[in-house]
Design an enzyme around this catalytic site. Structure first.
Site, PDB file in Angstrom:
ATOM      1  N   ALA A 135       0.863  -1.191   0.000  1.00 35.43           N
ATOM      2  CA  ALA A 135       0.000   0.000   0.000  1.00 35.43           C
ATOM      3  C   ALA A 135       0.902   1.245   0.000  1.00 35.43           C
ATOM      4  O   ALA A 135       0.789   2.132   0.839  1.00 35.43           O
ATOM      5  CB  ALA A 135      -0.945  -0.002   1.192  1.00 35.43           C
ATOM      6  N   GLY A 194       5.900   8.370   1.024  1.00 39.55           N
ATOM      7  CA  GLY A 194       6.827   8.141   2.145  1.00 39.55           C
ATOM      8  C   GLY A 194       7.690   6.923   1.892  1.00 39.55           C
ATOM      9  O   GLY A 194       8.906   6.948   2.094  1.00 39.55           O
ATOM     10  N   HIS A 195       7.057   5.837   1.407  1.00 38.58           N
ATOM     11  CA  HIS A 195       7.835   4.631   1.091  1.00 38.58           C
ATOM     12  C   HIS A 195       8.821   4.916  -0.054  1.00 38.58           C
ATOM     13  O   HIS A 195       9.948   4.441  -0.039  1.00 38.58           O
ATOM     14  CB  HIS A 195       6.907   3.498   0.644  1.00 38.58           C
ATOM     15  CG  HIS A 195       5.979   3.002   1.711  1.00 38.58           C
ATOM     16  ND1 HIS A 195       4.616   3.176   1.655  1.00 38.58           N
ATOM     17  CD2 HIS A 195       6.224   2.333   2.860  1.00 38.58           C
ATOM     18  CE1 HIS A 195       4.064   2.629   2.722  1.00 38.58           C
ATOM     19  NE2 HIS A 195       5.006   2.115   3.468  1.00 38.58           N
ATOM     20  N   GLN A 206       2.594  -9.263  13.541  1.00 35.80           N
ATOM     21  CA  GLN A 206       2.604  -7.981  14.240  1.00 35.80           C
ATOM     22  C   GLN A 206       1.206  -7.399  14.428  1.00 35.80           C
ATOM     23  O   GLN A 206       1.059  -6.268  14.878  1.00 35.80           O
ATOM     24  CB  GLN A 206       3.534  -6.991  13.531  1.00 35.80           C
ATOM     25  CG  GLN A 206       3.059  -6.499  12.178  1.00 35.80           C
ATOM     26  CD  GLN A 206       4.143  -5.692  11.475  1.00 35.80           C
ATOM     27  OE1 GLN A 206       5.115  -6.228  10.962  1.00 35.80           O
ATOM     28  NE2 GLN A 206       4.000  -4.364  11.465  1.00 35.80           N
ATOM     29  N   ASP A 209       7.447   5.907  12.240  1.00 36.80           N
ATOM     30  CA  ASP A 209       7.238   4.927  13.310  1.00 36.80           C
ATOM     31  C   ASP A 209       8.493   4.925  14.179  1.00 36.80           C
ATOM     32  O   ASP A 209       9.343   4.038  14.074  1.00 36.80           O
ATOM     33  CB  ASP A 209       6.955   3.542  12.713  1.00 36.80           C
ATOM     34  CG  ASP A 209       5.634   3.537  11.970  1.00 36.80           C
ATOM     35  OD1 ASP A 209       4.609   3.864  12.586  1.00 36.80           O
ATOM     36  OD2 ASP A 209       5.618   3.235  10.761  1.00 36.80           O
ATOM     37  N   MET A 238       2.445  10.966   6.235  1.00 42.15           N
ATOM     38  CA  MET A 238       1.896   9.982   5.287  1.00 42.15           C
ATOM     39  C   MET A 238       1.827   8.607   5.945  1.00 42.15           C
ATOM     40  O   MET A 238       2.742   8.193   6.656  1.00 42.15           O
ATOM     41  CB  MET A 238       2.764   9.913   4.038  1.00 42.15           C
ATOM     42  CG  MET A 238       2.587  11.124   3.175  1.00 42.15           C
ATOM     43  SD  MET A 238       3.338  10.902   1.557  1.00 42.15           S
ATOM     44  CE  MET A 238       3.143  12.555   0.914  1.00 42.15           C
ATOM     45  N   SER A 269      -0.244   4.523   5.203  1.00 45.64           N
ATOM     46  CA  SER A 269      -1.156   3.719   4.380  1.00 45.64           C
ATOM     47  C   SER A 269      -2.572   3.752   4.943  1.00 45.64           C
ATOM     48  O   SER A 269      -3.543   3.521   4.232  1.00 45.64           O
ATOM     49  CB  SER A 269      -0.679   2.266   4.338  1.00 45.64           C
ATOM     50  OG  SER A 269       0.645   2.214   3.894  1.00 45.64           O
ATOM     51  N   ARG A 270      -2.685   4.046   6.237  1.00 40.37           N
ATOM     52  CA  ARG A 270      -4.013   4.013   6.870  1.00 40.37           C
ATOM     53  C   ARG A 270      -4.788   5.314   6.680  1.00 40.37           C
ATOM     54  O   ARG A 270      -5.993   5.363   6.965  1.00 40.37           O
ATOM     55  CB  ARG A 270      -3.874   3.694   8.353  1.00 40.37           C
ATOM     56  CG  ARG A 270      -3.426   2.243   8.621  1.00 40.37           C
ATOM     57  CD  ARG A 270      -3.377   1.950  10.112  1.00 40.37           C
ATOM     58  NE  ARG A 270      -3.255   0.533  10.384  1.00 40.37           N
ATOM     59  CZ  ARG A 270      -2.125  -0.101  10.693  1.00 40.37           C
ATOM     60  NH1 ARG A 270      -0.996   0.571  10.730  1.00 40.37           N
ATOM     61  NH2 ARG A 270      -2.114  -1.397  10.948  1.00 40.37           N
TER      62      ARG A 270
HETATM   63  O1  PAF Z   1       6.501  -0.354   9.098  1.00 37.73           O
HETATM   64  C1  PAF Z   1       6.066  -1.366   8.494  1.00 37.73           C
HETATM   65  O2  PAF Z   1       5.506  -1.259   7.421  1.00 37.73           O
HETATM   66  C2  PAF Z   1       6.250  -2.734   9.138  1.00 37.73           C
HETATM   67  O3  PAF Z   1       6.133  -2.665  10.520  1.00 37.73           O
HETATM   68  C3  PAF Z   1       7.549  -3.426   8.723  1.00 37.73           C
HETATM   69  C4  PAF Z   1       8.766  -2.661   9.204  1.00 37.73           C
HETATM   70  C5  PAF Z   1       7.595  -3.582   7.217  1.00 37.73           C
HETATM   71  C6  PAF Z   1       7.613  -4.835   9.336  1.00 37.73           C
HETATM   72  O4  PAF Z   1       6.554  -5.614   8.908  1.00 37.73           O
END
Ligand code: PAF
Length: 280
Positions: free
Chosen positions: A32, A36-37, A61, A150, A184, A186-187
């Protein structure tokens, strides 16, 4: 752009890069993808010769009360964006490849996992640390790129890599924000139009509190005022706290030595917003 869906093909691809003398940067994601990515991919490109992005929605997670199936997925869109960003390799393992039947090992990071997101999402950082450790070992990348958005996750992963002597450098990248300051994520797509208009208040509140603290104001007062402003605007805040930047330990007073961070989480409608900024 090479797409690997099983471990032998990933290993072959990274071995070929090493044989060419190329250094690899890994950008771990859950797909998604947003700008930012793509900034992480860009940072990886600048730091090394080749970039691998992993796309894996990690079930480990998510807590039982979080809806894993609701996590946004857009494989085609993600691959198009990665191609455009100059990514060299995409690692997209199915769940059975990441956690084959009989898997019994998890990584528990004490210290920075405690409190904040660790309390709000029990087991979350165990899942993050475990999957990141596996991704680091699978890719044998020299650099792993993580967003500062994060912040607690960044500290947990940095601690884990250091404690386990994994030969990888964690490269942090500044949070990418929308024009109005919203970090930014994804949510964000799940925000209603009205909540989307309100969401930037979070950064404004944090900036005001951080300035007050940096200028010598009473920490508890700055935080309480911030929490109250968030409530007035319709947020349900989980926390707004001043912490030691690396350990995430709460600080009751400004400290002159060592970096500090203001961390916040607040629910707005259907979305739990997370943000953090440096203080001073
Ligand atoms: O930040 C994320 O998208 C996830 O926590 C990660 C680092 C890809 C681990 O699943």
């Amino acid at each position: 752009m090479l797409i690997c869906r099983d471990l032998p093909s990933l290993r072959a691809a990274t071995a070929a890069l090493r044989a060419d003398g190329k250094r690899l940067a890994l950008v771990p994601t859950m797909g998604a993808l947003h700008d930012g990515h793509l900034a992480l991919v860009g940072a990886g490109r600048q730091a090394t010769d080749a970039v691998a992005t992993s796309i894996f929605v990690n079930p480990l997670q998510f807590s039982p009360n979080e809806d894993l199936s609701r996590y946004p997925r857009d494989e085609e869109g993600d691959l198009a964006k990665l191609r455009g960003a100059g990514c060299d390799l995409v690692w997209m393992p199915p769940v059975e490849a990441m956690y084959p039947p009989g898997s019994a090992t998890v990584i528990e990071v004490a210290g920075p996992s405690a409190g904040w997101e660790g309390d709000a999402r029990p087991g979350h950082f165990r899942g993050v640390a475990t999957v990141c450790c596996k991704l680091f070992l699978q890719s044998e990348a020299q650099i792993a790129v993580f967003g500062e958005k994060d912040w607690q996750q960044l500290q947990v992963v940095t601690r884990m890599a250091a404690d386990l002597d994994i030969p990888i450098r964690i490269l942090p990248v500044a949070t990418v924000r929308e024009g109005d300051g919203l970090a930014m994520s994804s949510r964000n797509r799940f925000l209603s139009p009205q909540d989307r208009a309100t969401a930037p208040v979070l950064l404004r509140v944090m900036t005001r509190a951080a300035t007050a603290i940096a200028e010598g104001g009473v920490v508890a007062t700055a935080l309480e005022e911030g929490l109250e402003t968030l409530r007035v605007h319709g947020f349900a805040p989980d926390y707004l706290a001043l912490v030691e930047a690396e350990t995430l330990k709460p600080l009751a007073a400004r400290r002159p030595e060592g970096p500090m961070r203001l961390v916040a989480a607040a629910r707005l409608g259907a979305v739990r917003l997370l943000d953090n900024i440096a203080v001073g």
